[in-house]
Design a protein around this motif. Structure first.
Motif, PDB file in Angstrom:
ATOM      1  N   GLN A   1       0.834  -1.198   0.000  1.00 28.48           N
ATOM      2  CA  GLN A   1       0.000   0.000   0.000  1.00 28.48           C
ATOM      3  C   GLN A   1       0.873   1.254   0.000  1.00 28.48           C
ATOM      4  OE1 GLN A   1      -2.533   0.233   3.423  1.00 28.48           O
ATOM      5  NE2 GLN A   1      -4.023   1.490   2.349  1.00 28.48           N
TER       6      GLN A   1
ATOM      7  N   LEU B   1       1.020   4.072  -2.969  1.00 33.14           N
ATOM      8  CA  LEU B   1       0.725   5.478  -2.684  1.00 33.14           C
ATOM      9  C   LEU B   1       1.910   6.387  -3.003  1.00 33.14           C
ATOM     10  CD1 LEU B   1      -1.265   5.096   0.647  1.00 33.14           C
ATOM     11  CD2 LEU B   1      -2.168   5.635  -1.623  1.00 33.14           C
TER      12      LEU B   1
ATOM     13  N   TRP C   1       1.891   7.858  -6.501  1.00 34.65           N
ATOM     14  CA  TRP C   1       0.785   8.762  -6.815  1.00 34.65           C
ATOM     15  C   TRP C   1      -0.136   8.157  -7.860  1.00 34.65           C
ATOM     16  CZ3 TRP C   1      -0.026  12.913  -3.750  1.00 34.65           C
ATOM     17  CH2 TRP C   1       1.036  13.296  -2.935  1.00 34.65           C
TER      18      TRP C   1
END
Length: 143
Positions: A110, A114, A117
């Motif tokens: 995760q 992230l 982006w």
């Protein structure tokens, strides 16, 4: 000195699923169970074998007999697993076989997604309530 022969049928350490891991001489049981905690398939491997490598073989061994006539069912309606099976190949296998699944995403995956982006892609769908209900329903009932 000659090495001792293995018994017929493949017995011995290799046939019994014994192997070395951090905990010593161990065995792993890879199991799939139905909603009522009844075993559907089982594979025994040496302790050093990774869990995710046995994902496909465990699912492919599922054979649920039908009531009456017909071939046994080989595909579960849905699947709930833990974070070990959160990798791309496992999710792709489930998509290819059209098996609905609920798998939590690993924290490091995760964070990596992230960090990228918009190029990180969209997160895999995860319904926390469905996961809780699936894990709670797999506990034996006291009725």
């Amino acid at each position: 000195m000659a090495e001792p022969r293995r018994p017929l049928g493949g017995g011995g350490a290799g046939g019994e699923g014994l192997g070395r891991s951090r905990g010593g001489f161990t065995t792993k049981l890879h199991l799939s169970a139905g909603g009522r905690c009844r075993p559907l398939s089982l594979i025994v491997t040496p302790g050093q074998r990774a869990d995710c490598t046995q994902f496909k073989p465990v699912l492919e061994r599922i054979h649920v007999p039908r009531i009456g006539r017909g071939r046994p069912r080989r595909k579960p309606d849905s699947l709930a697993t833990d974070k070990v099976y959160s990798n791309g190949p496992c999710r792709e296998y489930l998509r290819r076989r059209a098996i609905r699944h609920t798998i939590p995403e690993k924290t490091d995956s995760q964070i990596a997604r992230l960090r990228r982006w918009s190029r990180g892609g969209r997160p895999p769908g995860f319904d926390e309530e469905r996961y809780k209900n699936a894990t709670l329903s797999s506990e034996p009932s006291t009725d």
